[in-house]
Design a protein around this motif. Sequence first.
Motif, PDB file in Angstrom:
ATOM      1  N   LEU A 357      -0.069  -4.529   2.390  1.00 33.33           N
ATOM      2  CA  LEU A 357       0.326  -4.333   3.778  1.00 33.33           C
ATOM      3  C   LEU A 357       1.817  -4.029   3.787  1.00 33.33           C
ATOM      4  N   THR A 358       2.177  -2.787   3.999  1.00 34.48           N
ATOM      5  CA  THR A 358       3.587  -2.405   3.923  1.00 34.48           C
ATOM      6  C   THR A 358       4.301  -2.670   5.239  1.00 34.48           C
ATOM      7  N   ASP A 359       5.602  -2.872   5.152  1.00 28.28           N
ATOM      8  CA  ASP A 359       6.389  -3.151   6.349  1.00 28.28           C
ATOM      9  C   ASP A 359       6.541  -1.936   7.251  1.00 28.28           C
ATOM     10  N   ASP A 360       6.225  -0.749   6.739  1.00 30.38           N
ATOM     11  CA  ASP A 360       6.299   0.443   7.590  1.00 30.38           C
ATOM     12  C   ASP A 360       4.949   0.768   8.226  1.00 30.38           C
ATOM     13  N   GLY A 361       3.983  -0.197   8.153  1.00 29.01           N
ATOM     14  CA  GLY A 361       2.758  -0.056   8.929  1.00 29.01           C
ATOM     15  C   GLY A 361       1.604   0.594   8.217  1.00 29.01           C
ATOM     16  N   ARG A 362       1.503   0.450   6.887  1.00 24.33           N
ATOM     17  CA  ARG A 362       0.374   1.007   6.151  1.00 24.33           C
ATOM     18  C   ARG A 362      -0.466  -0.100   5.531  1.00 24.33           C
ATOM     19  N   VAL A 363      -1.773   0.149   5.416  1.00 27.30           N
ATOM     20  CA  VAL A 363      -2.679  -0.691   4.642  1.00 27.30           C
ATOM     21  C   VAL A 363      -3.171   0.150   3.477  1.00 27.30           C
ATOM     22  N   VAL A 364      -2.946  -0.335   2.252  1.00 26.37           N
ATOM     23  CA  VAL A 364      -3.340   0.373   1.033  1.00 26.37           C
ATOM     24  C   VAL A 364      -4.309  -0.542   0.290  1.00 26.37           C
ATOM     25  N   ALA A 365      -5.545  -0.094   0.075  1.00 27.30           N
ATOM     26  CA  ALA A 365      -6.571  -0.978  -0.474  1.00 27.30           C
ATOM     27  C   ALA A 365      -7.440  -0.249  -1.483  1.00 27.30           C
ATOM     28  N   GLY A 366      -7.949  -1.001  -2.463  1.00 26.34           N
ATOM     29  CA  GLY A 366      -8.850  -0.418  -3.446  1.00 26.34           C
ATOM     30  C   GLY A 366      -9.388  -1.461  -4.401  1.00 26.34           C
ATOM     31  N   LEU A 367     -10.385  -1.067  -5.174  1.00 26.66           N
ATOM     32  CA  LEU A 367     -10.983  -1.938  -6.193  1.00 26.66           C
ATOM     33  C   LEU A 367     -10.159  -1.845  -7.469  1.00 26.66           C
ATOM     34  N   VAL A 368      -8.854  -1.987  -7.336  1.00 27.82           N
ATOM     35  CA  VAL A 368      -7.911  -1.737  -8.419  1.00 27.82           C
ATOM     36  C   VAL A 368      -6.837  -2.820  -8.434  1.00 27.82           C
ATOM     37  N   THR A 369      -5.997  -2.759  -9.464  1.00 31.84           N
ATOM     38  CA  THR A 369      -4.891  -3.696  -9.578  1.00 31.84           C
ATOM     39  C   THR A 369      -3.801  -3.346  -8.572  1.00 31.84           C
ATOM     40  N   PRO A 370      -2.913  -4.299  -8.261  1.00 27.80           N
ATOM     41  CA  PRO A 370      -1.808  -3.999  -7.355  1.00 27.80           C
ATOM     42  C   PRO A 370      -0.951  -2.841  -7.826  1.00 27.80           C
ATOM     43  N   GLU A 371      -0.814  -2.679  -9.148  1.00 26.47           N
ATOM     44  CA  GLU A 371       0.014  -1.587  -9.664  1.00 26.47           C
ATOM     45  C   GLU A 371      -0.497  -0.241  -9.211  1.00 26.47           C
ATOM     46  N   ARG A 372      -1.817  -0.074  -9.149  1.00 27.41           N
ATOM     47  CA  ARG A 372      -2.394   1.177  -8.659  1.00 27.41           C
ATOM     48  C   ARG A 372      -2.066   1.388  -7.182  1.00 27.41           C
ATOM     49  N   LEU A 373      -2.048   0.294  -6.419  1.00 28.25           N
ATOM     50  CA  LEU A 373      -1.703   0.408  -5.004  1.00 28.25           C
ATOM     51  C   LEU A 373      -0.254   0.842  -4.837  1.00 28.25           C
ATOM     52  N   TYR A 374       0.632   0.310  -5.675  1.00 30.34           N
ATOM     53  CA  TYR A 374       2.037   0.702  -5.566  1.00 30.34           C
ATOM     54  C   TYR A 374       2.216   2.191  -5.853  1.00 30.34           C
TER      55      TYR A 374
END
Length: 379
Positions: A357-374
């Motif tokens: 959940l980014t501070d600029d208002g995005r939700v980034v989600a997946g069946l992956v590690t946090p590194e992939r989300l970054y």
Amino acid sequence: MSVMKNRAVLRWLVPVTAGVAVIGGGAAIGAFAAGADPALPPRSAAQLLDDLRTSRLDGLSGTVVQRADLGLPPIAALAGRATGNELAGLVSGTHTLRVWYGGEDRQRLALVDTLGEQDVLRNGRDVWTWNSRENTAVHRELPADGKDLPSAPATPADAAQQALAAIDPTTAVTVGRTATVAGRDAYELVLTPRDKASLVHQVRIALDAEEHVPLRFEVLADGQDEPAFEVAFTQVDFRTPAADQFRFNPPPGVKVTEEAADARPGPAGRAPGRAPGSKPGGADTERPDVRTVGTGWTTVVVAKLGDADGATAGGAKAGAGAPDADMLAQVLGDLPKVSGDWGSGRLLSGKLFSVLLTDDGRVVAGLVTPERLYEAAKG
């Protein structure tokens, strides 16, 4: 305003995470069936897939138990209450449901808990939802095609349908062991992601040996021997239920609400199928800008919900929430802070999926590690 206070985030977080979790689902939760594996004639993976895709179900009734322990904060049930969609709570804990199926235009689902029961009934074009705790009911009439009735992933067949849609070159399909589920012999179809970056180790679908209907659906996380998410019949009857099962008879004192035809029902009497904040027949004011990054099991969903001052994607300010929504915002605010060259925000991570959940208002989600989300958030 932080993204944690944005009402659109509270409304869209659970649908996004539930969407990626439904084919990825914890502590060991045990098996629904025990005993020796039944001896069945050999079937190849291709034959089982064909059995599943060509199976015809005229009727069914039974009891379904769903269990999930994703190692997450207790946000699912809170989000269900905050958004008015009690079925959102099905992504955590243990739940018992009764289901009836009498054809494409006759279905009934009853979610039973310690405090009451919530039912969704469809009989032709009539759809009823009933909440026993509040003694309220909502009635609406489907359009002629009846295609806009949403379905929750509440049964093994619902979950299997979504998992099978993921079969592509990124998935290895094999045959597992035979099993006994709800007293019936079953084959096991195993889906294994080829991309090792996925947090999902395997998806296992137990198919009834005679009816070819999914009886059990399991998801195993990488490095785990027991299912993290499991939904299975504990009792099943393939006879067509009586027509009375699909007729709603309002109990004494019930408050009935007639809902517009383009609103979609949910067990709490709200419309989870319609985008939150949307107006019947009008434009959605809070539907996020959604895109995907990657393919197959490592697909990452990126939803733009609003900016840091609390404005939603449609430009509407986030208003004050109900107590449950405020409670959910507090829980989300307790999530670990993370930052990088992609920005800053909060991280929700489990054994099968991660949500940023980014501070600029995005939700980034997946069946992956946090590194992939970054990596996806950089875009």
